[in-house]
Design a protein around this motif. Sequence first.
Motif, short mmCIF file in Angstrom:
data_model
loop_
_atom_site.label_atom_id
_atom_site.label_comp_id
_atom_site.label_asym_id
_atom_site.label_seq_id
_atom_site.Cartn_x
_atom_site.Cartn_y
_atom_site.Cartn_z
N ASN A 19 -33.25 61.81 35.84
CA ASN A 19 -33.53 60.14 35.89
C ASN A 19 -34.93 60.16 35.54
OD1 ASN A 19 -31.11 58.82 37.99
ND2 ASN A 19 -32.05 60.38 39.44
N LEU A 20 -34.41 59.14 34.59
CA LEU A 20 -35.65 58.75 33.51
C LEU A 20 -35.69 57.65 32.78
CD1 LEU A 20 -34.33 62.44 31.81
CD2 LEU A 20 -36.56 62.62 32.98
N GLY A 21 -37.38 57.17 32.30
CA GLY A 21 -37.10 55.74 32.12
C GLY A 21 -36.76 55.42 32.81
N GLU A 22 -35.91 53.73 32.33
CA GLU A 22 -35.56 52.65 33.20
C GLU A 22 -34.81 53.15 33.92
OE1 GLU A 22 -37.19 51.21 29.58
OE2 GLU A 22 -35.79 52.89 30.26
N ASP A 23 -34.31 54.56 34.32
CA ASP A 23 -33.34 54.73 35.64
C ASP A 23 -33.25 54.96 36.80
OD1 ASP A 23 -31.66 56.39 32.88
OD2 ASP A 23 -31.47 57.91 33.17
N VAL A 24 -34.55 54.91 36.39
CA VAL A 24 -35.51 54.68 38.21
C VAL A 24 -35.26 53.38 38.85
CG1 VAL A 24 -37.20 56.26 37.78
CG2 VAL A 24 -37.72 54.09 37.52
N ILE A 56 -44.27 73.45 33.33
CA ILE A 56 -44.07 72.01 34.99
C ILE A 56 -44.97 70.58 33.89
CG2 ILE A 56 -44.44 70.67 36.98
CD1 ILE A 56 -43.65 73.19 37.83
N ARG A 57 -44.98 70.00 33.58
CA ARG A 57 -45.78 69.38 32.83
C ARG A 57 -46.09 67.54 34.09
NH1 ARG A 57 -43.94 68.64 26.96
NH2 ARG A 57 -43.20 70.61 26.14
N ALA A 58 -47.04 66.58 33.82
CA ALA A 58 -46.71 65.41 35.02
C ALA A 58 -46.96 65.36 33.46
CB ALA A 58 -48.24 65.18 34.98
N ALA A 59 -45.92 63.83 33.39
CA ALA A 59 -45.72 62.85 33.02
C ALA A 59 -45.16 61.62 33.35
CB ALA A 59 -44.03 63.18 32.43
N ASN A 60 -45.51 60.54 31.91
CA ASN A 60 -45.13 59.12 32.63
C ASN A 60 -43.71 58.72 32.57
OD1 ASN A 60 -45.05 58.34 29.68
ND2 ASN A 60 -47.22 58.26 29.58
N GLN A 61 -43.78 57.46 33.00
CA GLN A 61 -42.17 57.03 32.47
C GLN A 61 -41.59 56.56 31.50
OE1 GLN A 61 -41.24 54.35 35.48
NE2 GLN A 61 -39.37 53.36 34.31
N GLY A 62 -40.98 57.38 30.44
CA GLY A 62 -40.47 56.74 29.62
C GLY A 62 -39.05 55.60 29.82
N ARG A 63 -39.07 55.73 27.94
CA ARG A 63 -37.91 54.29 27.99
C ARG A 63 -36.62 54.78 27.41
NH1 ARG A 63 -40.24 49.12 27.51
NH2 ARG A 63 -37.94 48.84 27.75
N ARG A 64 -35.98 54.30 27.90
CA ARG A 64 -34.44 54.80 27.72
C ARG A 64 -33.81 53.90 28.40
NH1 ARG A 64 -31.02 60.47 29.71
NH2 ARG A 64 -31.38 60.14 32.39
N LYS A 65 -32.62 53.21 27.97
CA LYS A 65 -31.64 52.11 28.09
C LYS A 65 -30.15 52.60 28.54
CE LYS A 65 -30.27 48.44 29.90
NZ LYS A 65 -29.10 48.09 31.07
N VAL A 80 -41.18 60.72 22.12
CA VAL A 80 -43.29 60.50 22.39
C VAL A 80 -43.81 61.27 23.59
CG1 VAL A 80 -43.58 58.55 23.25
CG2 VAL A 80 -41.77 57.71 22.82
N ALA A 81 -44.99 61.82 23.26
CA ALA A 81 -45.16 63.17 23.93
C ALA A 81 -46.17 62.48 25.07
CB ALA A 81 -46.91 63.10 23.05
N GLY A 82 -45.59 63.05 26.32
CA GLY A 82 -46.43 63.03 27.29
C GLY A 82 -45.40 62.27 28.67
N THR A 83 -44.42 61.74 27.77
CA THR A 83 -42.93 60.91 28.43
C THR A 83 -42.50 61.91 29.49
OG1 THR A 83 -41.91 60.78 27.01
CG2 THR A 83 -43.06 59.08 26.77
N ASP A 84 -41.60 61.45 30.67
CA ASP A 84 -40.97 62.23 30.92
C ASP A 84 -39.33 62.96 30.05
OD1 ASP A 84 -39.23 60.14 31.10
OD2 ASP A 84 -39.09 59.63 33.21
N LEU A 85 -39.15 61.93 29.39
CA LEU A 85 -38.02 61.94 28.43
C LEU A 85 -38.58 63.53 27.58
CD1 LEU A 85 -37.18 58.83 27.31
CD2 LEU A 85 -35.55 60.69 28.84
#
Length: 262
Positions: A109-114, A188-197, A226-231
Motif C-alpha cells: 500500500n504505497l503512494g496513492e494506494d493509501v 528500515i527507512r522513514a519515507a514519505n508517500q510516493g506517487r503511483r496510480k 525518487v529518493a526518500g519515498t516509500d516506493l
Amino acid sequence: MTSWNWPLDLSAARILLSNDDGIEAPGIKVLARIAAALSDDVWTVAPETEQSGAGHSLTLRRPLRIRKLEERRYAVDGTPTDCVLLAINEILKDRKPTLVLSGINRGGNLGEDVTYSGTVAAAMEGTVLGVPSIALSQEYPVGGPVPWETGELLAPDLIRRLCQIGWPRNSLINVNFPAVAPDRVTGIRAANQGRRKIGDQIVTGRDPRGAPYYWIGSMRTEDPTVAGTDLNAVHSNAVAVTPIDMNMTDHPTLTKLAETFH
C-alpha cells in the motif's frame, strides 16, 4: 498536535486486529501471531469477505451483522471501517483497545494506494476513534509467492520501536515490507508517500447476456527512483515506514486563499 501517552506498554496492551482481505486471509493470521508475541489480549474483528479497494467507506444503507467465530475473533459483513468502528464502539466498548493493527495486506500500500486501501482505512478509523493505529502490508513479486515470513519476523520489533517513539494523535503509521526474504531486507527507512496510480488499465467485454462490462485493472504508473519515498524504499528491499496525517488540508494554498478572501 497533541500525542497519546507514550511509550505504550505492549505487554499490558489490548490489541485490535483488522484487515481488508477478509477474516480468513493468510495475512491476518500472520498478524495474529505477531500480536500474540506482543500481548496476551488480542482481538480480531475483520470483514466476512474480501474488501480490497474499499477505502474509508462506511455502510449506512443497511444493517450490519457481527458473527462470533471463537473467543476474541469476529467477522463483520461490512467494510474494514465498519469492523473497527463496531469493534471499538460495540464489541470492546467496556475497554477500548490500546493499539489497532491492520493487515498484513497481500500486496503493498504505497503512494496513492493509501486513498483506496481498506487496510489503511482500518488504521484511519482507529485513529479517528482515538486509538494509535498501524497499517502493515507485504509486497510480493508478480506471479510469485508472498514472503509472509518477512513481515512476521520483522514486525514485532518494529511495532515495539514505533510504540516507544510514538506519533501524533492525528496520524497513523503505514508500514510496507519489501518483496524479499528476511535475509535480503536492507534495513528500515522513514519515507514519505510516493506517487503511483492504480487502475489505468480498463478491460472491456460482454457478459453471457450480451451486456457490456468494464473491469478496472491493476496496471500502475509509478517512479520508484525518487529518493526518500516509500516506493523507493521498498524497491531497494527496505521496509518503508510512513506517517500519514489525517488532516489533508493544503496549508500553503489555505494561506493564499485566506489572503484572497480576507
